[in-house]
Design a protein around this motif. Structure first.
Motif, mmCIF file in Angstrom:
data_model
loop_
_atom_site.group_PDB
_atom_site.id
_atom_site.type_symbol
_atom_site.label_atom_id
_atom_site.label_comp_id
_atom_site.label_asym_id
_atom_site.label_seq_id
_atom_site.Cartn_x
_atom_site.Cartn_y
_atom_site.Cartn_z
ATOM 1 N N GLU C 72 0.835 -1.194 0.000
ATOM 2 C CA GLU C 72 0.000 0.000 0.000
ATOM 3 C C GLU C 72 0.875 1.252 0.000
ATOM 4 O O GLU C 72 1.886 1.307 0.692
ATOM 5 N N ARG C 74 0.673 5.618 0.011
ATOM 6 C CA ARG C 74 -0.159 6.811 0.198
ATOM 7 C C ARG C 74 0.596 8.017 -0.339
ATOM 8 O O ARG C 74 1.797 8.128 -0.134
ATOM 9 N N VAL C 86 -4.404 10.247 -1.580
ATOM 10 C CA VAL C 86 -4.702 9.069 -2.387
ATOM 11 C C VAL C 86 -4.071 7.861 -1.721
ATOM 12 O O VAL C 86 -2.947 7.949 -1.196
ATOM 13 N N TYR C 88 -3.288 3.715 -2.585
ATOM 14 C CA TYR C 88 -3.259 2.802 -3.731
ATOM 15 C C TYR C 88 -2.427 1.580 -3.386
ATOM 16 O O TYR C 88 -1.401 1.683 -2.705
ATOM 17 N N ALA C 104 -5.124 8.981 -11.743
ATOM 18 C CA ALA C 104 -5.524 7.823 -10.954
ATOM 19 C C ALA C 104 -7.016 7.591 -11.122
ATOM 20 O O ALA C 104 -7.806 8.533 -11.147
ATOM 21 N N GLY C 106 -10.373 5.714 -9.563
ATOM 22 C CA GLY C 106 -10.841 5.127 -8.310
ATOM 23 C C GLY C 106 -12.069 5.849 -7.797
ATOM 24 O O GLY C 106 -12.795 6.475 -8.571
ATOM 25 N N ARG C 115 -9.491 6.423 -3.082
ATOM 26 C CA ARG C 115 -8.990 5.055 -3.156
ATOM 27 C C ARG C 115 -8.791 4.679 -4.623
ATOM 28 O O ARG C 115 -9.780 4.462 -5.331
ATOM 29 N N ALA C 116 -7.543 4.637 -5.061
ATOM 30 C CA ALA C 116 -7.243 4.413 -6.476
ATOM 31 C C ALA C 116 -7.184 2.924 -6.783
ATOM 32 O O ALA C 116 -6.678 2.135 -5.984
ATOM 33 N N SER C 117 -7.759 2.539 -7.927
ATOM 34 C CA SER C 117 -7.638 1.155 -8.372
ATOM 35 C C SER C 117 -6.583 1.046 -9.470
ATOM 36 O O SER C 117 -6.138 -0.037 -9.814
ATOM 37 N N GLU C 118 -6.224 2.191 -10.057
ATOM 38 C CA GLU C 118 -5.210 2.178 -11.123
ATOM 39 C C GLU C 118 -4.513 3.535 -11.110
ATOM 40 O O GLU C 118 -5.175 4.565 -10.958
ATOM 41 N N VAL C 119 -3.203 3.527 -11.224
ATOM 42 C CA VAL C 119 -2.454 4.783 -11.288
ATOM 43 C C VAL C 119 -1.637 4.804 -12.585
ATOM 44 O O VAL C 119 -0.874 3.881 -12.862
#
Lengths: 250, 63, 150
Positions: C72, C74, C86, C88, C104, C106, C115-119
Protein backbone atom coordinates in the motif's frame (compact mmCIF):
# COMPACT_ATOMS: atom_id res chain seq x y z
CA UNK A 1 -7.26 10.33 -76.95
CA UNK A 2 -7.74 13.25 -74.60
CA UNK A 3 -8.63 10.81 -71.82
CA UNK A 4 -5.12 9.39 -71.78
CA UNK A 5 -3.34 12.70 -72.24
CA UNK A 6 -3.38 13.61 -68.58
CA UNK A 7 -2.27 10.23 -67.21
CA UNK A 8 0.55 10.14 -69.77
CA UNK A 9 1.85 13.49 -68.59
CA UNK A 10 1.50 12.35 -64.98
CA UNK A 11 3.41 9.13 -65.71
CA UNK A 12 6.29 11.10 -67.23
CA UNK A 13 6.38 13.49 -64.27
CA UNK A 14 6.19 10.59 -61.82
CA UNK A 15 9.03 8.76 -63.55
CA UNK A 16 11.15 11.92 -63.19
CA UNK A 17 10.37 12.38 -59.46
CA UNK A 18 10.57 8.73 -58.42
CA UNK A 19 14.39 8.28 -58.39
CA UNK A 20 14.83 11.43 -56.30
CA UNK A 21 12.15 10.66 -53.74
CA UNK A 22 13.40 7.08 -53.45
CA UNK A 23 16.97 8.28 -52.96
CA UNK A 24 15.93 10.78 -50.29
CA UNK A 25 13.83 8.09 -48.57
CA UNK A 26 16.67 5.55 -48.45
CA UNK A 27 19.26 8.06 -47.26
CA UNK A 28 17.07 9.75 -44.63
CA UNK A 29 15.75 6.48 -43.26
CA UNK A 30 19.27 5.03 -43.02
CA UNK A 31 20.62 8.16 -41.31
CA UNK A 32 17.47 8.43 -39.16
CA UNK A 33 17.78 4.83 -37.96
CA UNK A 34 21.46 5.36 -37.17
CA UNK A 35 20.76 8.43 -35.05
CA UNK A 36 17.60 6.94 -33.53
CA UNK A 37 19.22 3.72 -32.38
CA UNK A 38 22.91 4.56 -31.89
CA UNK A 39 23.84 8.22 -31.92
CA UNK A 40 21.24 9.79 -29.65
CA UNK A 41 21.02 10.04 -25.87
CA UNK A 42 18.52 8.42 -23.53
CA UNK A 43 15.88 10.70 -22.00
CA UNK A 44 16.30 12.07 -18.47
CA UNK A 45 12.95 10.61 -17.42
CA UNK A 46 12.04 7.95 -19.93
CA UNK A 47 15.46 6.38 -20.46
CA UNK A 48 15.96 4.32 -23.60
CA UNK A 49 12.21 3.98 -24.22
CA UNK A 50 12.32 7.47 -25.76
CA UNK A 51 13.65 5.81 -28.94
CA UNK A 52 10.09 4.67 -29.67
CA UNK A 53 9.31 8.35 -30.30
CA UNK A 54 11.42 8.33 -33.50
CA UNK A 55 8.96 5.90 -35.07
CA UNK A 56 5.77 6.87 -33.28
CA UNK A 57 5.75 10.63 -33.87
CA UNK A 58 6.68 10.58 -37.60
CA UNK A 59 4.06 7.84 -38.13
CA UNK A 60 1.45 10.07 -36.44
CA UNK A 61 2.48 13.02 -38.62
CA UNK A 62 2.15 10.85 -41.74
CA UNK A 63 -1.27 9.61 -40.64
CA UNK A 64 -2.51 13.22 -40.41
CA UNK A 65 -0.64 14.46 -43.49
CA UNK A 66 -1.94 11.65 -45.71
CA UNK A 67 -5.49 12.11 -44.43
CA UNK A 68 -5.36 15.83 -45.18
CA UNK A 69 -4.04 15.03 -48.68
CA UNK A 70 -6.81 12.46 -49.08
CA UNK A 71 -9.49 15.02 -48.19
CA UNK A 72 -7.95 17.64 -50.53
CA UNK A 73 -7.73 15.09 -53.37
CA UNK A 74 -11.34 14.07 -52.73
CA UNK A 75 -12.45 17.70 -52.91
CA UNK A 76 -10.64 18.07 -56.26
CA UNK A 77 -12.31 14.88 -57.47
CA UNK A 78 -15.79 16.04 -56.48
CA UNK A 79 -15.53 19.67 -57.60
CA UNK A 80 -13.29 19.62 -60.67
CA UNK A 81 -13.72 15.94 -61.62
CA UNK A 82 -10.03 15.71 -62.37
CA UNK A 83 -9.51 12.25 -63.88
CA UNK A 84 -6.49 11.47 -61.70
CA UNK A 85 -7.89 12.66 -58.37
CA UNK A 86 -10.06 9.58 -57.71
CA UNK A 87 -7.13 7.32 -58.58
CA UNK A 88 -4.77 9.24 -56.29
CA UNK A 89 -7.24 9.08 -53.40
CA UNK A 90 -7.69 5.34 -53.88
CA UNK A 91 -3.90 4.91 -54.05
CA UNK A 92 -3.08 6.83 -50.86
CA UNK A 93 -5.75 5.55 -48.44
CA UNK A 94 -4.14 2.16 -47.67
CA UNK A 95 -0.75 3.82 -47.09
CA UNK A 96 -2.36 6.25 -44.64
CA UNK A 97 -4.11 3.37 -42.88
CA UNK A 98 -0.76 1.56 -42.55
CA UNK A 99 0.92 4.61 -40.97
CA UNK A 100 -2.04 5.10 -38.60
CA UNK A 101 -1.80 1.45 -37.53
CA UNK A 102 1.95 1.89 -36.97
CA UNK A 103 1.25 4.98 -34.87
CA UNK A 104 -1.30 3.12 -32.73
CA UNK A 105 0.91 0.05 -32.24
CA UNK A 106 4.05 1.99 -31.32
CA UNK A 107 2.01 4.29 -29.08
CA UNK A 108 0.73 1.26 -27.23
CA UNK A 109 4.26 -0.13 -26.89
CA UNK A 110 5.38 3.22 -25.50
CA UNK A 111 2.37 3.77 -23.22
CA UNK A 112 2.68 0.47 -21.40
CA UNK A 113 6.10 1.15 -19.81
CA UNK A 114 5.72 4.94 -19.42
CA UNK A 115 2.09 5.55 -18.55
CA UNK A 116 1.40 2.09 -17.17
CA UNK A 117 -1.27 1.17 -19.72
CA UNK A 118 -1.47 -0.10 -23.30
CA UNK A 119 -4.52 1.97 -24.08
CA UNK A 120 -6.80 4.59 -22.54
CA UNK A 121 -9.90 6.18 -24.00
CA UNK A 122 -8.64 9.75 -23.79
CA UNK A 123 -9.44 12.31 -26.47
CA UNK A 124 -6.13 11.96 -28.36
CA UNK A 125 -6.01 8.18 -28.53
CA UNK A 126 -9.70 7.84 -29.35
CA UNK A 127 -9.59 10.42 -32.15
CA UNK A 128 -6.61 8.65 -33.74
CA UNK A 129 -8.51 5.37 -33.60
CA UNK A 130 -11.41 7.13 -35.35
CA UNK A 131 -8.90 8.27 -38.03
CA UNK A 132 -7.91 4.62 -38.56
CA UNK A 133 -11.57 3.64 -39.02
CA UNK A 134 -12.06 6.53 -41.47
CA UNK A 135 -9.23 5.12 -43.59
CA UNK A 136 -10.74 1.62 -43.42
CA UNK A 137 -14.15 3.04 -44.34
CA UNK A 138 -12.64 4.84 -47.33
CA UNK A 139 -11.01 1.63 -48.57
CA UNK A 140 -14.21 -0.35 -48.06
CA UNK A 141 -16.44 2.20 -49.84
CA UNK A 142 -14.04 2.38 -52.79
CA UNK A 143 -14.51 -1.35 -53.32
CA UNK A 144 -18.17 -1.60 -52.34
CA UNK A 145 -19.72 -0.70 -55.71
CA UNK A 146 -19.66 -2.49 -59.06
CA UNK A 147 -19.29 0.87 -60.73
CA UNK A 148 -15.90 2.23 -59.61
CA UNK A 149 -16.92 5.85 -60.15
CA UNK A 150 -19.80 5.49 -57.68
CA UNK A 151 -17.47 3.89 -55.14
CA UNK A 152 -14.93 6.68 -55.60
CA UNK A 153 -17.63 9.33 -55.12
CA UNK A 154 -18.94 7.75 -51.90
CA UNK A 155 -15.38 7.38 -50.57
CA UNK A 156 -14.60 11.01 -51.43
CA UNK A 157 -17.64 12.21 -49.47
CA UNK A 158 -16.52 10.14 -46.47
CA UNK A 159 -12.98 11.54 -46.70
CA UNK A 160 -14.30 15.12 -46.71
CA UNK A 161 -16.69 14.53 -43.80
CA UNK A 162 -13.87 12.90 -41.83
CA UNK A 163 -11.59 15.90 -42.21
CA UNK A 164 -13.19 17.48 -39.11
CA UNK A 165 -11.34 14.81 -37.15
CA UNK A 166 -7.95 16.24 -38.18
CA UNK A 167 -8.09 19.43 -36.07
CA UNK A 168 -9.68 17.41 -33.26
CA UNK A 169 -6.66 15.09 -33.20
CA UNK A 170 -4.23 17.99 -33.45
CA UNK A 171 -5.73 20.08 -30.66
CA UNK A 172 -7.21 17.35 -28.45
CA UNK A 173 -4.24 17.56 -26.09
CA UNK A 174 -4.77 21.33 -25.68
CA UNK A 175 -8.58 21.39 -25.48
CA UNK A 176 -9.12 18.60 -22.99
CA UNK A 177 -7.36 16.90 -20.12
CA UNK A 178 -5.75 13.90 -21.74
CA UNK A 179 -3.25 11.31 -20.61
CA UNK A 180 -1.30 12.08 -23.78
CA UNK A 181 1.11 15.00 -23.38
CA UNK A 182 0.82 18.12 -25.57
CA UNK A 183 2.92 18.68 -28.69
CA UNK A 184 6.66 19.22 -28.24
CA UNK A 185 7.17 20.93 -31.56
CA UNK A 186 5.10 24.01 -32.25
CA UNK A 187 5.93 26.66 -34.77
CA UNK A 188 5.84 29.58 -32.33
CA UNK A 189 8.04 28.25 -29.56
CA UNK A 190 11.43 26.63 -29.47
CA UNK A 191 10.92 22.87 -29.54
CA UNK A 192 10.88 21.20 -26.14
CA UNK A 193 13.15 18.50 -27.53
CA UNK A 194 16.91 18.47 -27.22
CA UNK A 195 18.66 18.99 -30.63
CA UNK A 196 20.32 15.57 -30.31
CA UNK A 197 16.82 14.03 -30.19
CA UNK A 198 15.29 16.36 -32.74
CA UNK A 199 17.77 15.20 -35.40
CA UNK A 200 16.64 11.54 -35.61
CA UNK A 201 13.01 12.65 -35.30
CA UNK A 202 13.21 14.99 -38.30
CA UNK A 203 15.31 12.58 -40.36
CA UNK A 204 12.73 9.84 -39.85
CA UNK A 205 9.94 12.28 -40.72
CA UNK A 206 11.69 13.27 -43.98
CA UNK A 207 12.32 9.60 -44.73
CA UNK A 208 8.66 8.64 -44.17
CA UNK A 209 7.47 11.53 -46.35
CA UNK A 210 9.84 10.68 -49.24
CA UNK A 211 8.87 7.01 -48.90
CA UNK A 212 5.21 8.03 -49.16
CA UNK A 213 5.89 10.07 -52.33
CA UNK A 214 7.59 7.11 -54.05
CA UNK A 215 4.93 4.62 -52.96
CA UNK A 216 2.15 6.96 -54.02
CA UNK A 217 3.61 7.45 -57.52
CA UNK A 218 3.94 3.69 -57.83
CA UNK A 219 0.36 3.07 -56.67
CA UNK A 220 -1.14 5.77 -58.91
CA UNK A 221 0.63 4.12 -61.86
CA UNK A 222 -1.01 0.86 -60.82
CA UNK A 223 -4.43 2.53 -60.63
CA UNK A 224 -3.95 4.04 -64.11
CA UNK A 225 -3.17 0.60 -65.49
CA UNK A 226 -6.19 -0.86 -63.67
CA UNK A 227 -8.45 1.75 -65.24
CA UNK A 228 -7.05 1.06 -68.70
CA UNK A 229 -7.65 -2.63 -68.10
CA UNK A 230 -11.30 -1.99 -67.25
CA UNK A 231 -11.70 0.15 -70.37
CA UNK A 232 -10.06 -2.44 -72.63
CA UNK A 233 -12.10 -5.29 -71.14
CA UNK A 234 -15.27 -3.29 -71.61
CA UNK A 235 -14.37 -2.67 -75.24
CA UNK A 236 -13.48 -6.33 -75.76
CA UNK A 237 -16.78 -7.36 -74.23
CA UNK A 238 -18.65 -4.92 -76.46
CA UNK A 239 -16.92 -6.50 -79.52
CA UNK A 240 -16.97 -3.29 -81.59
CA UNK A 241 -14.68 -0.77 -79.93
CA UNK A 242 -16.65 2.45 -79.80
CA UNK A 243 -14.54 5.27 -78.33
CA UNK A 244 -17.50 7.20 -76.93
CA UNK A 245 -18.66 4.43 -74.58
CA UNK A 246 -15.36 3.79 -72.87
CA UNK A 247 -17.13 3.39 -69.54
CA UNK A 248 -15.11 6.15 -67.96
CA UNK A 249 -16.24 9.50 -66.81
CA UNK A 250 -14.10 12.42 -67.93
CA UNK B 1 32.06 0.99 -27.21
CA UNK B 2 29.19 -0.21 -25.12
CA UNK B 3 28.66 -3.81 -24.26
CA UNK B 4 26.51 -5.37 -27.00
CA UNK B 5 24.15 -7.21 -24.64
CA UNK B 6 23.64 -4.04 -22.66
CA UNK B 7 22.85 -2.19 -25.88
CA UNK B 8 20.20 -4.72 -26.93
CA UNK B 9 18.66 -4.59 -23.44
CA UNK B 10 17.76 -0.91 -24.12
CA UNK B 11 17.90 -0.08 -20.42
CA UNK B 12 15.23 -2.68 -19.69
CA UNK B 13 12.88 -1.44 -22.42
CA UNK B 14 13.98 -3.97 -25.08
CA UNK B 15 10.54 -5.63 -25.23
CA UNK B 16 8.99 -2.27 -26.14
CA UNK B 17 11.69 -0.61 -28.27
CA UNK B 18 12.55 -3.50 -30.62
CA UNK B 19 8.95 -4.49 -31.46
CA UNK B 20 8.29 -0.82 -32.31
CA UNK B 21 11.12 -0.77 -34.83
CA UNK B 22 10.13 -4.22 -36.11
CA UNK B 23 6.59 -2.90 -36.68
CA UNK B 24 7.94 0.12 -38.56
CA UNK B 25 10.14 -2.04 -40.81
CA UNK B 26 7.25 -4.46 -41.39
CA UNK B 27 4.90 -1.64 -42.40
CA UNK B 28 7.39 0.07 -44.75
CA UNK B 29 8.47 -3.15 -46.45
CA UNK B 30 4.99 -4.66 -46.43
CA UNK B 31 3.39 -1.68 -48.17
CA UNK B 32 6.27 -1.55 -50.69
CA UNK B 33 5.96 -5.25 -51.58
CA UNK B 34 2.17 -5.10 -51.82
CA UNK B 35 2.36 -2.03 -54.09
CA UNK B 36 5.03 -3.56 -56.36
CA UNK B 37 3.09 -6.82 -56.62
CA UNK B 38 -0.12 -5.18 -57.71
CA UNK B 39 1.77 -3.02 -60.23
CA UNK B 40 3.36 -6.16 -61.75
CA UNK B 41 0.00 -7.97 -61.77
CA UNK B 42 -1.77 -5.10 -63.60
CA UNK B 43 1.10 -4.76 -66.10
CA UNK B 44 0.99 -8.46 -66.87
CA UNK B 45 -2.80 -8.43 -67.34
CA UNK B 46 -2.57 -5.39 -69.58
CA UNK B 47 0.12 -7.01 -71.70
CA UNK B 48 -1.97 -10.17 -72.06
CA UNK B 49 -5.08 -8.24 -73.09
CA UNK B 50 -3.15 -6.06 -75.53
CA UNK B 51 -1.77 -9.17 -77.20
CA UNK B 52 -5.34 -10.02 -78.13
CA UNK B 53 -6.01 -6.53 -79.50
CA UNK B 54 -3.35 -6.22 -82.21
CA UNK B 55 -4.93 -3.21 -83.95
CA UNK B 56 -4.47 -0.93 -80.95
CA UNK B 57 -1.02 0.53 -80.68
CA UNK B 58 -0.44 2.16 -77.35
CA UNK B 59 1.33 5.45 -77.08
CA UNK B 60 2.75 5.08 -73.61
CA UNK B 61 4.24 2.06 -71.96
CA UNK B 62 3.95 1.33 -68.28
CA UNK B 63 7.00 0.45 -66.18
CA UNK C 1 -17.28 26.41 -65.42
CA UNK C 2 -20.35 27.60 -63.53
CA UNK C 3 -21.21 24.05 -62.50
CA UNK C 4 -17.73 23.62 -61.10
CA UNK C 5 -18.05 26.88 -59.22
CA UNK C 6 -21.43 25.83 -57.86
CA UNK C 7 -19.99 22.52 -56.65
CA UNK C 8 -17.12 24.41 -55.04
CA UNK C 9 -19.51 26.75 -53.17
CA UNK C 10 -21.64 23.79 -52.12
CA UNK C 11 -18.57 22.02 -50.77
CA UNK C 12 -17.47 25.15 -48.92
CA UNK C 13 -20.92 25.58 -47.36
CA UNK C 14 -21.03 21.90 -46.47
CA UNK C 15 -17.65 22.10 -44.71
CA UNK C 16 -18.69 25.26 -42.89
CA UNK C 17 -21.87 23.58 -41.64
CA UNK C 18 -20.03 20.43 -40.69
CA UNK C 19 -17.38 22.40 -38.80
CA UNK C 20 -19.96 24.46 -36.92
CA UNK C 21 -21.98 21.39 -36.01
CA UNK C 22 -18.88 19.58 -34.76
CA UNK C 23 -17.73 22.58 -32.73
CA UNK C 24 -21.17 22.92 -31.13
CA UNK C 25 -21.34 19.20 -30.36
CA UNK C 26 -17.88 19.21 -28.82
CA UNK C 27 -18.70 22.29 -26.74
CA UNK C 28 -21.90 20.63 -25.50
CA UNK C 29 -20.11 17.45 -24.44
CA UNK C 30 -17.09 19.27 -23.10
CA UNK C 31 -17.39 17.97 -19.56
CA UNK C 32 -17.89 14.39 -20.71
CA UNK C 33 -14.78 14.47 -22.89
CA UNK C 34 -12.54 15.23 -19.95
CA UNK C 35 -10.28 12.31 -19.22
CA UNK C 36 -9.63 13.30 -15.61
CA UNK C 37 -10.67 15.83 -12.99
CA UNK C 38 -8.21 17.95 -11.05
CA UNK C 39 -8.56 18.04 -7.23
CA UNK C 40 -10.17 21.48 -7.63
CA UNK C 41 -12.71 20.11 -10.16
CA UNK C 42 -13.53 17.34 -7.71
CA UNK C 43 -14.15 19.81 -4.88
CA UNK C 44 -16.27 21.99 -7.18
CA UNK C 45 -18.31 19.28 -8.87
CA UNK C 46 -18.97 17.31 -5.65
CA UNK C 47 -18.74 13.94 -7.39
CA UNK C 48 -20.77 11.26 -5.64
CA UNK C 49 -18.63 8.82 -3.69
CA UNK C 50 -20.03 5.71 -5.35
CA UNK C 51 -19.01 6.78 -8.85
CA UNK C 52 -15.63 5.76 -10.27
CA UNK C 53 -13.74 8.81 -11.52
CA UNK C 54 -10.28 9.68 -12.71
CA UNK C 55 -8.28 12.38 -11.03
CA UNK C 56 -5.11 13.98 -12.32
CA UNK C 57 -2.45 16.23 -10.91
CA UNK C 58 1.07 16.31 -9.57
CA UNK C 59 2.33 13.99 -6.87
CA UNK C 60 3.13 16.42 -4.07
CA UNK C 61 6.81 16.62 -3.12
CA UNK C 62 7.56 14.66 0.03
CA UNK C 63 4.08 13.18 0.28
CA UNK C 64 4.78 9.59 -0.79
CA UNK C 65 4.60 7.14 2.14
CA UNK C 66 5.17 3.44 1.85
CA UNK C 67 4.34 1.16 4.76
CA UNK C 68 6.93 -1.50 5.56
CA UNK C 69 5.71 -4.99 4.68
CA UNK C 70 2.79 -3.72 2.60
CA UNK C 71 2.40 -2.75 -1.04
CA UNK C 72 0.00 0.00 0.00
CA UNK C 73 1.23 3.46 -0.89
CA UNK C 74 -0.16 6.81 0.20
CA UNK C 75 0.52 10.14 -1.49
CA UNK C 76 -1.14 13.47 -2.14
CA UNK C 77 -2.16 14.74 -5.58
CA UNK C 78 -2.15 18.47 -6.06
CA UNK C 79 -3.08 20.96 -8.76
CA UNK C 80 -1.25 23.66 -6.75
CA UNK C 81 -4.59 24.92 -5.38
CA UNK C 82 -6.25 21.89 -3.85
CA UNK C 83 -4.73 18.61 -2.75
CA UNK C 84 -6.29 15.21 -2.41
CA UNK C 85 -4.92 12.30 -0.37
CA UNK C 86 -4.70 9.07 -2.39
CA UNK C 87 -4.22 5.50 -1.26
CA UNK C 88 -3.26 2.80 -3.73
CA UNK C 89 -2.08 -0.79 -3.65
CA UNK C 90 -0.67 -2.08 -6.91
CA UNK C 91 1.95 -1.72 -9.57
CA UNK C 92 3.13 1.81 -10.29
CA UNK C 93 4.34 2.87 -13.77
CA UNK C 94 8.06 3.57 -14.25
CA UNK C 95 7.52 7.32 -14.44
CA UNK C 96 5.76 7.55 -11.03
CA UNK C 97 7.75 9.82 -8.74
CA UNK C 98 7.28 12.92 -6.62
CA UNK C 99 6.63 16.01 -8.70
CA UNK C 100 5.40 13.86 -11.62
CA UNK C 101 1.96 14.22 -13.21
CA UNK C 102 -0.29 11.21 -12.69
CA UNK C 103 -3.82 10.12 -13.47
CA UNK C 104 -5.52 7.82 -10.95
CA UNK C 105 -8.78 5.96 -11.37
CA UNK C 106 -10.84 5.13 -8.31
CA UNK C 107 -13.49 6.33 -5.88
CA UNK C 108 -13.57 9.14 -3.41
CA UNK C 109 -14.27 7.74 0.03
CA UNK C 110 -16.54 9.46 2.60
CA UNK C 111 -13.39 10.30 4.59
CA UNK C 112 -12.12 12.42 1.70
CA UNK C 113 -9.41 9.90 0.77
CA UNK C 114 -9.28 8.83 -2.85
CA UNK C 115 -8.99 5.06 -3.16
CA UNK C 116 -7.24 4.41 -6.48
CA UNK C 117 -7.64 1.16 -8.37
CA UNK C 118 -5.21 2.18 -11.12
CA UNK C 119 -2.45 4.78 -11.29
CA UNK C 120 -1.11 6.00 -14.65
CA UNK C 121 1.83 8.35 -15.14
CA UNK C 122 1.50 11.40 -17.34
CA UNK C 123 4.68 12.69 -18.88
CA UNK C 124 5.44 16.14 -20.19
CA UNK C 125 6.41 17.26 -23.66
CA UNK C 126 10.07 17.88 -22.77
CA UNK C 127 12.71 15.48 -24.03
CA UNK C 128 16.38 15.86 -23.15
CA UNK C 129 19.41 13.82 -22.14
CA UNK C 130 20.02 13.43 -18.36
CA UNK C 131 23.15 15.63 -18.55
CA UNK C 132 21.14 18.52 -20.00
CA UNK C 133 18.46 18.14 -17.32
CA UNK C 134 21.16 18.13 -14.63
CA UNK C 135 22.82 21.23 -16.12
CA UNK C 136 19.48 23.06 -16.26
CA UNK C 137 18.83 22.24 -12.61
CA UNK C 138 22.31 23.41 -11.62
CA UNK C 139 21.98 26.72 -13.44
CA UNK C 140 18.55 27.41 -11.98
CA UNK C 141 16.76 27.38 -15.35
CA UNK C 142 14.72 24.35 -14.44
CA UNK C 143 10.95 24.70 -14.61
CA UNK C 144 8.71 22.09 -13.08
CA UNK C 145 6.09 21.65 -15.75
CA UNK C 146 5.46 17.92 -15.62
CA UNK C 147 1.80 17.13 -16.10
CA UNK C 148 0.70 20.62 -15.15
CA UNK C 149 -3.09 20.53 -14.79
CA UNK C 150 -5.03 23.11 -16.68
Amino acid sequence: MHRFANPARFLRLGAAIMPWSTGVAVLSLAAGLYFALFASPADYQQGESVRIMYVHVPAAWMALFIYTSLAATSAIALVWKHPLADLAAKAMAPVGAAFTALCLVTGSLWGQPMWGTWWVWDARLTSVLVLFFLYLGHIALNNAFDDPTRGARAAAVLAIVGVVNVPIIKFSVDWWNTLHQPASITRLAAPAIDPAMLRPLLLMAIGFTAYFVSILLLRIRTEILARKLRTLRYMQGAEAPAPAVAGERI
Amino acid sequence: MRNLAEYFAMGGYAVYVWPSYAAAVAVLIGVLIASLRSLRARSAELEAIEGSLPHRSREERPT
Amino acid sequence: MTRKRRRLYLLGLFLLGLGTATALALAAFRDNLVFFYSPSDLARLAVAGDRAVRIGGLVEQGSVERRAGSIEIRFRVTDLQNTLPVVYAGILPDLFREGQGIVAQGRLGPDGVFRASEVLAKHDENYMPPEVAAALKRSGHWQETAGKPK
